[in-house]
Design a protein around this motif. Sequence first.
Motif, PDB file in Angstrom:
ATOM      1  N   UNK A 151      -9.472   0.377   4.022  1.00  0.00           N
ATOM      2  CA  UNK A 151     -10.341   0.201   2.834  1.00  0.00           C
ATOM      3  C   UNK A 151      -9.513  -0.299   1.640  1.00  0.00           C
ATOM      4  N   UNK A 152      -8.289   0.252   1.512  1.00  0.00           N
ATOM      5  CA  UNK A 152      -7.420  -0.183   0.402  1.00  0.00           C
ATOM      6  C   UNK A 152      -6.944  -1.609   0.677  1.00  0.00           C
ATOM      7  N   UNK A 153      -6.525  -1.840   1.920  1.00  0.00           N
ATOM      8  CA  UNK A 153      -6.004  -3.166   2.305  1.00  0.00           C
ATOM      9  C   UNK A 153      -7.027  -4.270   2.018  1.00  0.00           C
ATOM     10  N   UNK A 154      -8.290  -4.009   2.374  1.00  0.00           N
ATOM     11  CA  UNK A 154      -9.361  -4.999   2.154  1.00  0.00           C
ATOM     12  C   UNK A 154      -9.834  -5.005   0.696  1.00  0.00           C
ATOM     13  N   UNK A 155      -9.200  -4.208  -0.129  1.00  0.00           N
ATOM     14  CA  UNK A 155      -9.538  -4.112  -1.563  1.00  0.00           C
ATOM     15  C   UNK A 155     -11.013  -3.773  -1.778  1.00  0.00           C
ATOM     16  N   UNK A 156     -11.512  -2.904  -0.874  1.00  0.00           N
ATOM     17  CA  UNK A 156     -12.876  -2.406  -1.066  1.00  0.00           C
ATOM     18  C   UNK A 156     -12.863  -1.223  -2.038  1.00  0.00           C
ATOM     19  N   UNK A 157     -11.723  -0.530  -2.115  1.00  0.00           N
ATOM     20  CA  UNK A 157     -11.556   0.562  -3.080  1.00  0.00           C
ATOM     21  C   UNK A 157     -10.269   0.345  -3.863  1.00  0.00           C
ATOM     22  N   UNK A 158     -10.188   0.882  -5.067  1.00  0.00           N
ATOM     23  CA  UNK A 158      -8.984   0.765  -5.907  1.00  0.00           C
ATOM     24  C   UNK A 158      -7.947   1.796  -5.480  1.00  0.00           C
ATOM     25  N   UNK A 159      -8.423   3.000  -5.127  1.00  0.00           N
ATOM     26  CA  UNK A 159      -7.504   4.038  -4.667  1.00  0.00           C
ATOM     27  C   UNK A 159      -8.287   5.157  -4.004  1.00  0.00           C
ATOM     28  N   UNK A 160      -7.568   6.022  -3.305  1.00  0.00           N
ATOM     29  CA  UNK A 160      -8.197   7.143  -2.609  1.00  0.00           C
ATOM     30  C   UNK A 160      -7.299   8.365  -2.733  1.00  0.00           C
ATOM     31  N   UNK A 173     -11.121  15.653   3.244  1.00  0.00           N
ATOM     32  CA  UNK A 173     -12.108  15.122   2.294  1.00  0.00           C
ATOM     33  C   UNK A 173     -11.413  13.998   1.537  1.00  0.00           C
ATOM     34  N   UNK A 174     -12.124  12.877   1.359  1.00  0.00           N
ATOM     35  CA  UNK A 174     -11.499  11.731   0.693  1.00  0.00           C
ATOM     36  C   UNK A 174     -12.340  11.349  -0.519  1.00  0.00           C
ATOM     37  N   UNK A 175     -11.676  11.213  -1.655  1.00  0.00           N
ATOM     38  CA  UNK A 175     -12.344  10.825  -2.908  1.00  0.00           C
ATOM     39  C   UNK A 175     -11.821   9.453  -3.298  1.00  0.00           C
ATOM     40  N   UNK A 176     -12.745   8.486  -3.325  1.00  0.00           N
ATOM     41  CA  UNK A 176     -12.359   7.092  -3.554  1.00  0.00           C
ATOM     42  C   UNK A 176     -12.926   6.574  -4.872  1.00  0.00           C
ATOM     43  N   UNK A 220       0.875  -1.178   0.000  1.00  0.00           N
ATOM     44  CA  UNK A 220       0.000   0.000   0.000  1.00  0.00           C
ATOM     45  C   UNK A 220       0.912   1.228   0.000  1.00  0.00           C
ATOM     46  N   UNK A 221       0.747   2.048  -1.021  1.00  0.00           N
ATOM     47  CA  UNK A 221       1.643   3.178  -1.271  1.00  0.00           C
ATOM     48  C   UNK A 221       0.888   4.494  -1.125  1.00  0.00           C
ATOM     49  N   UNK A 222       1.552   5.485  -0.544  1.00  0.00           N
ATOM     50  CA  UNK A 222       0.984   6.846  -0.472  1.00  0.00           C
ATOM     51  C   UNK A 222       1.870   7.760  -1.286  1.00  0.00           C
ATOM     52  N   UNK A 223       1.241   8.588  -2.099  1.00  0.00           N
ATOM     53  CA  UNK A 223       1.987   9.413  -3.048  1.00  0.00           C
ATOM     54  C   UNK A 223       1.401  10.824  -3.073  1.00  0.00           C
TER      55      UNK A 223
END
Lengths: 108, 108, 108
Positions: C25-34, C57-60, A50-53
């Motif tokens: 959310x990313x780890x569980x692969x519920x979203x592709x990216x945020x 604010x988070x856009x997923x 998991x990468x943060x950019x």
Amino acid sequence: MLFNRPKLIITTLPKNKCKPFISELVKQRLIACANVIGNVQSMYWWKNKITTDAETMVIMKTTNKKIKGIKNFFLVNHPYETPELIVLNVHVEQKYLEWMIKETDNNE
Amino acid sequence: MLFNRPKLIITTLPKNKCKPFISELVKQRLIACANVIGNVQSMYWWKNKITTDAETMVIMKTTNKKIKGIKNFFLVNHPYETPELIVLNVHVEQKYLEWMIKETDNNE
Amino acid sequence: MLFNRPKLIITTLPKNKCKPFISELVKQRLIACANVIGNVQSMYWWKNKITTDAETMVIMKTTNKKIKGIKNFFLVNHPYETPELIVLNVHVEQKYLEWMIKETDNNE
């Protein structure tokens, strides 16, 4: 008219590539305007980690007839191999739509 | 019911005009809430030159029945001659929708 | 196929809770990216007073088949009692959609 339907486009870009990319889209009148949100932290899987950019997020306004040209522009110029090109249907006021159409008219 | 359909609204404002404009929208219960993104760089044609301008972007949540009132508010109060008032259809959870309806109910 | 329809999700979170919530959310692969937009000022009524609060604010980006799992995740993990979970229909390029589907495939 579907042709002039207003659209919102969202993409992300590396910070150092953003300004030239967006100004060329404006210059070619492919978009009416763009809003660049700096300092966005993007999170995703990259090579099993998991990468943060740090990226910039860009929100662009255009009309339906420009979408094909924008897709071609992205294919040639976007620095990512699989760029994000998110298109949303939106409603805008008539006067603003007329401004958008004028700003994306290449005979300007 | 179409009347209470949830909507997302996006606009941009000059930094110094943003807070009073948005708090009045909240005060009049035209919107349930607003998120203000500072330091947005906007790019567009202005008098035959590509111009970059520092603005704030505002993302507001409201219901369909408030849209007319918001449009009138923008006509009277927004500092730009042709303000951006982008409306998007969205889906939200029932409990959040009920909160939005309560917060935009003038008999609160 | 409706199942893999691309979706955009917007939420807001307190700054100190954002990173762990999104990485799970990313780890569980519920979203592709945020994409996390820091320093957002939120304005709303709170106990009969107009309140301004610093949030992120988070856009997923995800696909339709993950929405149910995301709703459950929010119910259990989001720090707010009535969290914002705004879902938008979007259009993306085929190659990007294939990337989204791959990134939200738990057999990865």
